[in-house]
Design an enzyme around this catalytic site. Sequence first.
Site, PDB file in Angstrom:
ATOM      1  CG  HIS A 137     -42.257  21.254  53.971  1.00 10.65           C
ATOM      2  ND1 HIS A 137     -43.448  20.972  54.605  1.00 10.65           N
ATOM      3  CD2 HIS A 137     -41.321  21.331  54.941  1.00 10.65           C
ATOM      4  CE1 HIS A 137     -43.229  20.888  55.912  1.00 10.65           C
ATOM      5  NE2 HIS A 137     -41.950  21.097  56.138  1.00 10.65           N
ATOM      6  CG  ASP A 214     -43.271  26.489  50.687  1.00  8.12           C
ATOM      7  OD1 ASP A 214     -42.922  27.384  51.471  1.00  8.12           O
ATOM      8  OD2 ASP A 214     -43.243  25.279  50.985  1.00  8.12           O
ATOM      9  CD  GLN A 217     -36.527  26.824  55.074  1.00  8.48           C
ATOM     10  OE1 GLN A 217     -35.641  27.598  55.444  1.00  8.48           O
ATOM     11  NE2 GLN A 217     -37.113  25.986  55.914  1.00  8.48           N
ATOM     12  CE  LYS A 240     -40.254  26.920  58.273  1.00 15.40           C
ATOM     13  NZ  LYS A 240     -39.569  25.806  58.905  1.00 15.40           N
ATOM     14  CB  CYS A 378     -41.581  17.794  56.141  1.00 12.38           C
ATOM     15  SG  CYS A 378     -41.898  17.688  57.890  1.00 12.38           S
TER      16      CYS A 378
HETATM   17  N1  PMP Z   1     -42.296  24.771  53.293  1.00 13.81           N
HETATM   18  C1  PMP Z   1     -40.990  24.723  53.532  1.00 13.81           C
HETATM   19  C2  PMP Z   1     -40.038  24.825  52.377  1.00 13.81           C
HETATM   20  C3  PMP Z   1     -40.529  24.589  54.843  1.00 13.81           C
HETATM   21  O1  PMP Z   1     -39.212  24.543  55.079  1.00 13.81           O
HETATM   22  C4  PMP Z   1     -41.452  24.521  55.902  1.00 13.81           C
HETATM   23  C5  PMP Z   1     -41.002  24.357  57.337  1.00 13.81           C
HETATM   24  N2  PMP Z   1     -40.011  23.388  57.522  1.00 13.81           N
HETATM   25  C6  PMP Z   1     -42.802  24.583  55.594  1.00 13.81           C
HETATM   26  C7  PMP Z   1     -43.195  24.716  54.281  1.00 13.81           C
HETATM   27  C8  PMP Z   1     -43.856  24.526  56.652  1.00 13.81           C
HETATM   28  O2  PMP Z   1     -43.749  25.617  57.498  1.00 13.81           O
HETATM   29  P1  PMP Z   1     -44.676  25.719  58.787  1.00 13.81           P
HETATM   30  O3  PMP Z   1     -44.477  24.458  59.568  1.00 13.81           O
HETATM   31  O4  PMP Z   1     -44.189  26.930  59.493  1.00 13.81           O
HETATM   32  O5  PMP Z   1     -46.078  25.828  58.291  1.00 13.81           O
END
Ligand code: PMP
Length: 420
Positions: A137, A214, A217, A240, A378
């Site tokens: 991401h 990270d 997910q 999430k 993203c």
């Molecule tokens: N890493 C991953 C794998 C994600 O799916 C996401 C959210 N789509 C993020 C980071 C960022 O999360 P947040 O916007 O809650 O900081």
Amino acid sequence: MNTVAMADSARAAAPALDVERIRADFPILQIRPRGRPLVYLDSAATSQKPRQVIDALRRYYEEENGNIHRGVHYLSELATLRYDETREATRRFLNAESVNEVVFTRNTTEGINLVASSFGQAFVRAGDEIVVSLMEHHSNIVPWQLLCERSGAVLRAVPVTDTGELDLGAFESLLGPRTRLVALTWVSNSLGTVNPVERIVAIAHARGIPVLLDGAQAAPHLAIDVRAVGCDFLAFSGHKMLGPTGVGVLYARGDWFDRLPPYQGGGDMIDTVTIEKTTYAKAPSRFEAGTPDIGSVVAFRAAIEYLERTGLDAIQRHEHALVAEATAQVGALPGVRLVGTAPGKAGVLSFTMEGVHPHDIATILDQHGIAIRAGHHCTQPLMQRFGCGATARASFYLYNTMDEVNALVAGLHRVREVFA
Ligand code: PMP
């Protein structure tokens, strides 16, 4: 195993969740967007919230609100107690050794930025290397790029195979004497790939290299045991995993936090302050400057307890059954290309449809009350790797049903008709 066999074997392991009972806990599932029942297939972006979390938030503001750590009065003490209870619940959820390994942030993004800033300042110099992957991401790419710009370090990326898995051979060969940190996603938000994190950590640790995961997910979907995984840092977001927005977690193993300089300065993170010099509090306070989102942290405990009560293993089995069925049915539609076909995927289905832009797919499905996501999610480097600027993505969670999978497939048939 082909997709049909995957669906069969997932069905054989009958989902143990009482989904109708679970659905009754989520008031928002009763809304009727555009006069149709809501089919919410965008939980990878943010999950819906059960009544227990909403009630905890309301209770906090109606009965418990005060600023933490600073007062001796009843409400300040109560708010502090509730805030600390969530820290203990988070420790238990992760099987972390100590509550001092748990820092509350706003979200995954802030946790990764914290490590990039503080770890970077302490340990990363010009010519050093940070290893990420092509499936990250943007929030696990850009903070490291900012660090590289500041420090003169170099960013390296592990390639991804055609099925959407990390190329572990290439990963090993990217690690060298200048590698200071490995920062990888546990579960890909665009592909659903679950990376073999224990193996990744073992490979990196054998070379003395720390690992940040990270977990954005992973935390909503997998039973996490940080002691078994052995990672040095783990970042994830409450929103999430049934929790409110505004609360995230950064876990750091052992004394890592005490070895890092502060990220932000301000109230609550100090020991003593004079105009000449400040000494800092120990973790976790050192990394929680200023008034946090206390209400969200307090209500986040209800989310953790909901997941624990329901059982992460049962949730995972249920999601596997849904994604296997969706994979079989959507994959059989004419002109559909599945993006990410790793075995044992989490509940994410990404695809493209020949002659139809993913945004058009999402817009037509929305007219039928079906919420999916379309775009680069993203993860632009990953989209480039798969030669598509965007995909349509359906993501599943504990409250989704086989009927909703069927609604998605019926909706995609209509998309095909519109573009025939
Ligand atoms: N890493 C991953 C794998 C994600 O799916 C996401 C959210 N789509 C993020 C980071 C960022 O999360 P947040 O916007 O809650 O900081």
